[in-house]
Design an enzyme around this catalytic site. Structure first.
Site, PDB file in Angstrom:
ATOM      1  N   GLU A 157       0.823  -1.216   0.000  1.00 29.80           N
ATOM      2  CA  GLU A 157       0.000   0.000   0.000  1.00 29.80           C
ATOM      3  C   GLU A 157       0.858   1.267   0.000  1.00 29.80           C
ATOM      4  OE1 GLU A 157      -2.685  -0.561   3.311  1.00 29.80           O
ATOM      5  OE2 GLU A 157      -4.104  -1.646   2.049  1.00 29.80           O
ATOM      6  N   GLU A 233      -6.360  -8.075  -0.883  1.00 24.27           N
ATOM      7  CA  GLU A 233      -6.953  -8.097   0.456  1.00 24.27           C
ATOM      8  C   GLU A 233      -8.442  -7.850   0.327  1.00 24.27           C
ATOM      9  OE1 GLU A 233      -5.156  -5.521   3.325  1.00 24.27           O
ATOM     10  OE2 GLU A 233      -3.126  -6.287   2.980  1.00 24.27           O
TER      11      GLU A 233
END
Length: 577
Positions: A157, A233
């Site tokens: 991320e 995710e």
């Protein structure tokens, strides 16, 4: 030799393959239970398991590497391979994961001016040295070398953190230089600019999200073109923090999203099993206020914290069964829950009379943070004798994190938390006859997200202002509590003061159980000298998971370190969380 490729889709030995994965972190589960959890993952219909790799556990202190016990990532991966599962590795340096400091080692902050997750040379050099050792362990696990690892992720991320594209390219090149042969991916939120800023040349961008799966894939398709769509995710629940509410997911919404995702691409369920933030390893978030995560990383996952199959598991299994045949899996482990009942506290010990049994004191003119004393986790106590101080009217702690219990002559006078540490406080009736001041600081878990990570030195990194002036002359006791076997119980704990509370209890058959913390204030619990995690009366978590492998047939020892001096006369074990 097996071959995994990323082209217009994922291909294993030139055959198109659909990845149905579940996230499960080996470092949050005792190794005795790895096989059981992986068998249940396979029975769900998954063909892949995904895990982060936390730098701060594998190199807990600079230059000291550990890949044993709960950290035997190679052993975990090999069990997955024995069960016919593929593996996705996400080998840091940053993992987020609601983990302490996002997986970065505390000792990075020992260096003044440290800059994280960018091309800052001191940080980069530490990463070079870590990856050299890490890849000696994980490179042989790749599918190109007969292992089950099909691809690895670069960073995590990054598009939410920074825009140093040279850094992402460097991490990619460093992985390849150290032996990464499988394809590489990145993972970011699909919306906004995150994917753009988090990308690396030649690496497949994947998405992290928990709802609106079809719409998220549409956004990703416009950004990545004719490449496979994967949700790295798929958040099927959420984490809890102290003082907040217990979070649960939207099951109907998640089932629809899972169906949509599998109809168009690939998925990694986050989390299949969350596990536990044992010890002091929970992370924290910081937006308006400090929000430290609780000990349980239950996450409302498909398996409970202790690995029980949930109704959510069975509903997910039905959706997965639409896309591939569900395998017959004989679960090899018999895991029981048990309520052991109540046991009386047998003896207690005062913290102040045990400081030198637990710590090597440091004399300093001014307060020093944990990191500068080579301490990562736990507590640190600052003590000063002030014979001239007759009354403490005001106190202020400069550059202090996260929580302070303040004592005058051994009596509690003030507790400060988070933003309260940043401003001065006036005290009433704080008379000081002996002139002794103690400040017990707790590291509640370093923030694991946003640039505030660079401000996560724990304890006191500035000064202590008493009344209207800075005070100098301190004795500092680092209290990581990594070993509490030297606690002396000759001086009993007192109400309102930090202390240790020991209980001896007999077990005929070790089983999973849950320690109830009702009636206690705040602290951590050790079972046979293993730190099972934090408790706090504010909740939402009220019971701590005690896995059976931590217990032994016969006599066991449980010790509660209680910082508030709020105690019960007994401890109680239940069979449910």
């Amino acid at each position: 030799m097996n071959k995994f490729e990323i082209k217009d889709d994922f291909y294993l030995d030139d055959k198109r393959i659909k990845i149905i994965s579940g996230g499960m972190h080996y470092f949050r589960i005792l190794p005795e239970y790895w096989r059981d959890r992986l068998e249940k993952l396979k029975a769900l219909g998954c063909n892949t398991v995904e895990t982060y790799i936390p730098w701060n556990l594998h190199e807990k202190h600079k230059g000291a590497f550990d890949f044993s016990g709960m950290l035997d990532v190679a052993g975990y991966v090999k069990i997955a391979q024995e069960l016919g599962l593929m593996v996705i590795l996400r080998p840091s340096p940053y993992i987020c994961g609601e983990w302490e400091f996002g997986g970065l080692p505390y000792w990075l902050l020992k260096e003044d001016g440290m800059k994280l997750r960018c091309m800052y040379e001191p940080y980069i050099q530490h990463l070079r040295e870590y990856y050299k050792v890490l890849f000696e362990v994980i490179a042989p696990l790749q599918i190109t070398k007969g292992g089950p690892v099909i691809f690895m992720q670069i960073e995590n991320e990054y598009g939410y953190y920074g825009d140093d594209s040279a850094y992402m390219e460097f991490v990619k090149d460093l992985m390849i230089e150290n032996g990464c042969e499988v394809p590489l991916v990145t993972a970011d939120g699909p919306w906004g600019e995150a994917i753009e800023y988090g990308k690396a040349e030649g690496a497949l961008p994947t998405g992290n999200f928990g709802s609106k799966g079809r719409a998220q894939f549409e956004v990703m398709r416009k950004k990545i073109g004719n490449k496979p769509l994967m949700c790295m995710e798929f958040w099927v629940g959420w984490f809890d923090y102290w003082g907040g509410e217990h979070n649960t997911g939207d099951l109907d919404g998640h089932l629809k999203d899972l169906d949509d995702l599998l109809s168009e691409g690939h998925v990694n369920i986050y989390m299949f099993e969350g596990g536990t933030n044992f010890g002091f390893m929970n992370g924290s978030n910081y937006y308006e206020n400090l929000e430290p995560d609780v000990t349980s990383y239950d996450y409302d996952a498909l398996l409970t914290e202790d690995g029980q199959i949930t109704p959510k598991y069975k509903e997910f299994q039905k959706i997965i069964g639409k896309y591939q045949d569900l395998p017959e899996v004989d679960l090899s482990c018999s895991i029981k829950r048990k309520a052991y009942g109540a046991f009386e506290v047998t003896r207690t010990a005062d913290l102040f009379h045990n400081l030198e049994n637990l710590s090597e004191p440091v004399e300093s003119l001014y307060p020093v943070c944990m990191e500068k004393l080579d301490q990562g986790y736990g507590y640190i106590l600052y003590e000063s004798n002030l014979p001239e101080l007759k009354r403490l009217e005001k106190i202020r702690l400069w550059k202090a994190n996260d929580r302070a219990n303040i004592f005058l002559d051994g009596k509690p006078v003030l507790t400060l938390y988070d933003r309260e540490l940043l401003s001065g406080h006036e005290l009433e009736n704080a008379v000081c006859s002996a002139g002794k001041l103690d400040i017990l600081m707790e590291n509640m878990g370093r923030v694991n997200f946003t640039p505030i990570m660079e401000e996560q030195r724990k304890g006191i990194d500035g000064g202590v202002q008493l009344n209207d002036r800075l005070h100098f002359g301190w004795t500092i006791y680092p209290l990581p509590l990594e070993d509490i076997t030297n606690v002396d119980y000759s001086v009993c704990a007192k109400a309102g003061r930090p202390g240790f509370y020991e209980c001896q209890f007999e077990v005929e058959e070790p089983a999973d159980t849950f320690l109830d913390t009702e009636g206690w204030g705040k602290g951590v619990v050790f079972v046979n000298n293993f730190n099972i995690g934090r408790f706090w009366e504010i909740g939402p978590q009220k019971r701590l998971y005690v896995p059976a492998p931590l217990l032994k047939k016969g006599r066991n020892t449980l010790v509660i370190f209680e910082t508030e001096g709020i105690v019960s006369d007994a401890i109680r074990f239940y069979e449910t969380p």
